[in-house]
Design a protein around this motif. Sequence first.
Motif, PDB file in Angstrom:
ATOM      1  N   VAL A 793      73.744   3.248  66.507  1.00 26.91           N
ATOM      2  CA  VAL A 793      73.897   4.217  65.422  1.00 26.91           C
ATOM      3  C   VAL A 793      73.927   5.637  65.983  1.00 26.91           C
ATOM      4  O   VAL A 793      74.729   6.480  65.560  1.00 26.91           O
ATOM      5  CB  VAL A 793      72.769   4.062  64.381  1.00 26.91           C
ATOM      6  CG1 VAL A 793      72.830   5.180  63.341  1.00 26.91           C
ATOM      7  CG2 VAL A 793      72.860   2.712  63.688  1.00 26.91           C
ATOM      8  N   LYS A 794      73.046   5.901  66.977  1.00 26.20           N
ATOM      9  CA  LYS A 794      72.994   7.234  67.581  1.00 26.20           C
ATOM     10  C   LYS A 794      74.330   7.585  68.244  1.00 26.20           C
ATOM     11  O   LYS A 794      74.825   8.720  68.137  1.00 26.20           O
ATOM     12  CB  LYS A 794      71.857   7.306  68.612  1.00 26.20           C
ATOM     13  CG  LYS A 794      71.622   8.712  69.149  1.00 26.20           C
ATOM     14  CD  LYS A 794      70.408   8.785  70.062  1.00 26.20           C
ATOM     15  CE  LYS A 794      70.714   8.168  71.413  1.00 26.20           C
ATOM     16  NZ  LYS A 794      69.665   8.437  72.415  1.00 26.20           N
ATOM     17  N   ASP A 795      74.917   6.596  68.945  1.00 29.05           N
ATOM     18  CA  ASP A 795      76.209   6.825  69.614  1.00 29.05           C
ATOM     19  C   ASP A 795      77.288   7.214  68.591  1.00 29.05           C
ATOM     20  O   ASP A 795      78.124   8.084  68.845  1.00 29.05           O
ATOM     21  CB  ASP A 795      76.642   5.580  70.380  1.00 29.05           C
ATOM     22  CG  ASP A 795      75.756   5.329  71.601  1.00 29.05           C
ATOM     23  OD1 ASP A 795      75.083   6.289  72.027  1.00 29.05           O
ATOM     24  OD2 ASP A 795      75.730   4.185  72.106  1.00 29.05           O
ATOM     25  N   LYS A 796      77.271   6.540  67.437  1.00 22.04           N
ATOM     26  CA  LYS A 796      78.280   6.822  66.406  1.00 22.04           C
ATOM     27  C   LYS A 796      77.978   8.111  65.642  1.00 22.04           C
ATOM     28  O   LYS A 796      78.874   8.783  65.154  1.00 22.04           O
ATOM     29  CB  LYS A 796      78.370   5.650  65.423  1.00 22.04           C
ATOM     30  CG  LYS A 796      79.039   4.406  66.007  1.00 22.04           C
ATOM     31  CD  LYS A 796      79.234   3.360  64.922  1.00 22.04           C
ATOM     32  CE  LYS A 796      79.977   2.134  65.480  1.00 22.04           C
ATOM     33  NZ  LYS A 796      80.246   1.129  64.430  1.00 22.04           N
ATOM     34  N   LEU A 797      76.661   8.429  65.554  1.00 20.63           N
ATOM     35  CA  LEU A 797      76.259   9.608  64.788  1.00 20.63           C
ATOM     36  C   LEU A 797      76.714  10.898  65.464  1.00 20.63           C
ATOM     37  O   LEU A 797      77.078  11.859  64.797  1.00 20.63           O
ATOM     38  CB  LEU A 797      74.731   9.615  64.616  1.00 20.63           C
ATOM     39  CG  LEU A 797      74.115  10.763  63.808  1.00 20.63           C
ATOM     40  CD1 LEU A 797      74.533  10.657  62.340  1.00 20.63           C
ATOM     41  CD2 LEU A 797      72.594  10.736  63.921  1.00 20.63           C
ATOM     42  N   GLY A 798      76.683  10.926  66.786  1.00 19.15           N
ATOM     43  CA  GLY A 798      77.053  12.138  67.525  1.00 19.15           C
ATOM     44  C   GLY A 798      75.838  12.990  67.799  1.00 19.15           C
ATOM     45  O   GLY A 798      75.311  12.987  68.898  1.00 19.15           O
ATOM     46  N   GLU A 799      75.361  13.759  66.812  1.00 20.48           N
ATOM     47  CA  GLU A 799      74.180  14.597  66.965  1.00 20.48           C
ATOM     48  C   GLU A 799      73.286  14.444  65.744  1.00 20.48           C
ATOM     49  O   GLU A 799      73.787  14.427  64.611  1.00 20.48           O
ATOM     50  CB  GLU A 799      74.572  16.079  67.138  1.00 20.48           C
ATOM     51  CG  GLU A 799      75.377  16.389  68.385  1.00 20.48           C
ATOM     52  CD  GLU A 799      74.608  16.130  69.665  1.00 20.48           C
ATOM     53  OE1 GLU A 799      73.361  16.101  69.618  1.00 20.48           O
ATOM     54  OE2 GLU A 799      75.248  15.951  70.727  1.00 20.48           O
TER      55      GLU A 799
END
Length: 877
Positions: A793-799
């Motif tokens: 999820v973090k990878d897809k979220l960006g920041e």
Amino acid sequence: MKTMGLNELREAYLSFFESKQHLRMPSFSLVPKDDKGLLLINAGMAPLKPYFTGLKTPPSKRVTTCQKCVRTIDIDNVGYTSRHATLFEMLGNFSFGDYFKKEIIPWAWEFVTEVLQIPKDKLYVTIHLNDDEAYEIWTTKTDVDPKRIFRLGADNFWEIGVGPCGPCSEIHYDKGAGKITTSEEFEKASDADKIVEFWNLVFTQFDKDEEGNYNKLAHPNIDTGMGLERIATIMQGVESIFDIDTVKSIVEGVTDVAKIPYGKDKTSDISIRIIADHIKAVAFLIGDDVLPSNEGRGYVLRRLLRRAARHGRLLGIKGIFLKDLVDKVIENYGNAYPELKEKTDYIKKIIGLEEERFNETIDGGMDILKGYIEELKENKENVLSGEKAFKLYDTYGFPLELTEEIAKEENIKVDLDGFKKEMELQKKRAREAREENTYMGGEDSIANKISEDIKTVFTGYSETESKGIVKAIISEDSFVNSVNEGEAIVVTDKTPFYAEMGGQIGDTGMIFRDGFKAEVVDCKKNINGKIMHFVRVLEGTLNLDEEVTLTVNSKRRNSICKNHSATHMLHEALKEVLGSHVNQSGSYVNEERLRFDFTHFSPVTASEIEKIEILVNDKIMEAYNVNTDVMSIEEAKSSGAIALFDDKYKDEVRVVSIGSFSKELCGGTHVRNSGQIGLFKILSETGVAAGIRRIEAVTGINAIREMESKNELLKEAAKALKCTEKDILTKVSANLNELKEKDKEINTLKSKLIKGVEDEILKEAKDIKGTKCVTYSLENIDGNALRDIGDKVKDKLGEGVIVLASTKDGKVNFVAMATKNAVANGAHAGKIIKEVAKVAGGGGGGRPDMAQAGGKLPEKIQEALKKVPEVLETLLK
């Protein structure tokens, strides 16, 4: 005046009083016996209290000892002054209703002036203001100059509350006071350390009652005390106890390790003295089987060890070093205290393990302290609370002075008053936890007042039934002439009943005669060794001086004997399999099983357990005769017998030999032949304290039952697996492989589900001060899987910040993650998750970028996740 070494002084004193018909007794253990109110022996007369109070009969009316003592009340002064020490030796001679002032005063003068050859013009004597008797003896039975005798007040009267007390007379050494003519001048010179007291003769001649009356004792006692280290400083012409020969040798050992000279730097000298003092005390404590712990005497030991290790660091000593200094202690004290020599390897091992643990503690404590300091700075505060400083000290073993030093470097103060308050609370808790005791440390119960004239002959080594005459009956806390109901204590002149001792439980059975019957439910000894039968009256009346038959429950006794003999064999087997360092640290034997505690430094492996079991059973099958020989303690030691107890042995001891395999001092009951034990089976092996392991085992019919129980378990397992007993392992292996394949299928399905969940989770993103915030709850996901989802999820979220929660098996898992930009803006995963987990009844923390936590309240998950935006908003810049 002679120059005498400390060991020479000790021997001169004890030999002198032996020549005056005193029994020389070895030092008692530092661990008090029969004194629940005392943590450690802290005075020469402390172990002899029961003799002074009449609770126990002394082995002789005249006794002399050199008693090792530990006193920690002044531990903060050790190393900073010339006279404070943790462990010290106290020379003493004692009279229990035998001689009195007219004997001890001339003897004391003889020893000081003729044996030690101290010049008479260097000596002063003090007596109590009103003790004319002592003055007359000093002036008529010795050649002391009457002008050198001074009468003083309270300082020359010894008392502790109610009980035995009396005046005392002290002998003092003049270190250069000049001309002294009055008691006022004398006291002034004493306060200035120009005159030093070195021998106190206490004349216990009164018994102070509750109303404050001083009643004369029919048989007054003598109790003297002379500090060995103090007289050694006088005899060696030195100012400090650290300069006497034996202690100086240990100091030199410290300087060799530290590669720092002694006497050149005040700060370094303090650390050197502390290490030298503490390593001596530590060696003696471990030699008396005290082990490091977080309470009681074990805490005293741990504190001394860690204080010494801390000062080693201050001196720049790297790594483990304290155990190597033990050699210096044993070199100087091993001949006087042979237990130090006997346990050298054991003492070193315990010290090494504790020092390693402390090094880990120091590093762990540093991390915790840094966290405290960081928190203070964030809150713009500059005082570390006493509560937190004490937690570091008490829970983590982190020294206060180290906390102060590190805090000072960060311009932070430590609340010392708050620390002291926490320390006092802990001391109060310790005092309350310790059992209350009567005056002088003896248990003043009615059972301990059985007449000294009553003697009981134990016949139980050769028979389980005896005739005996009733000599005492106690019922409802009173001595009575008869008893006809309820519970009572009965004492007879003969008994086959073994009284609980040495780890062996007491016998049970029956006491009866025509018209009377009572069940013996237990058998114990009182403090003076009287055998007491605890009975429950079943019928009739029992009167004093009647003859009764005493019958032991033979079946129960036989089971106890099997377990006791097996304990001896286990002890020897442990030494052969694990090493000679193994020693008994405690045992308990009843009719059902045996429990054996022993010194060892790691769990006993399954392979070692098997070897021990096989060895014991092999020796049982050898059918060794079990022989008991009565011999002197010297003969027992020279024969190679192992001494298991800390009791003071009598002139003659029982040595139990099981063939050529085992030989131990023991007062218990045993089988006649090892073959009678039948079978030996170990049930468990566990750790009970640092360096102490415990084995529980069964013998005979109980061992057979244990094997039958395991066999039944195998049958049930085979039935459940639908296979034969010999195919159980094959069937279990096949089932495990099948489960692994199913787990793979489940994980594959979960991965597919997770891929669909990621986009669902991202839909929940909110904006908090320009930072994305995602929270989501899942079900039946463990912590590892939750973290994997978070990464994706973090990878897809960006920041931004992600906080996920899940429930599995009734427990809550949380994971929080923050990207680099989010952290730079003030986000902190550890702080967020700490507050979130609290709502769900849990706790946790971690780094700014990733943290995990747990919880106990699944129903609170949604409430907890609602907390995330609120906490994040307070953190963001």
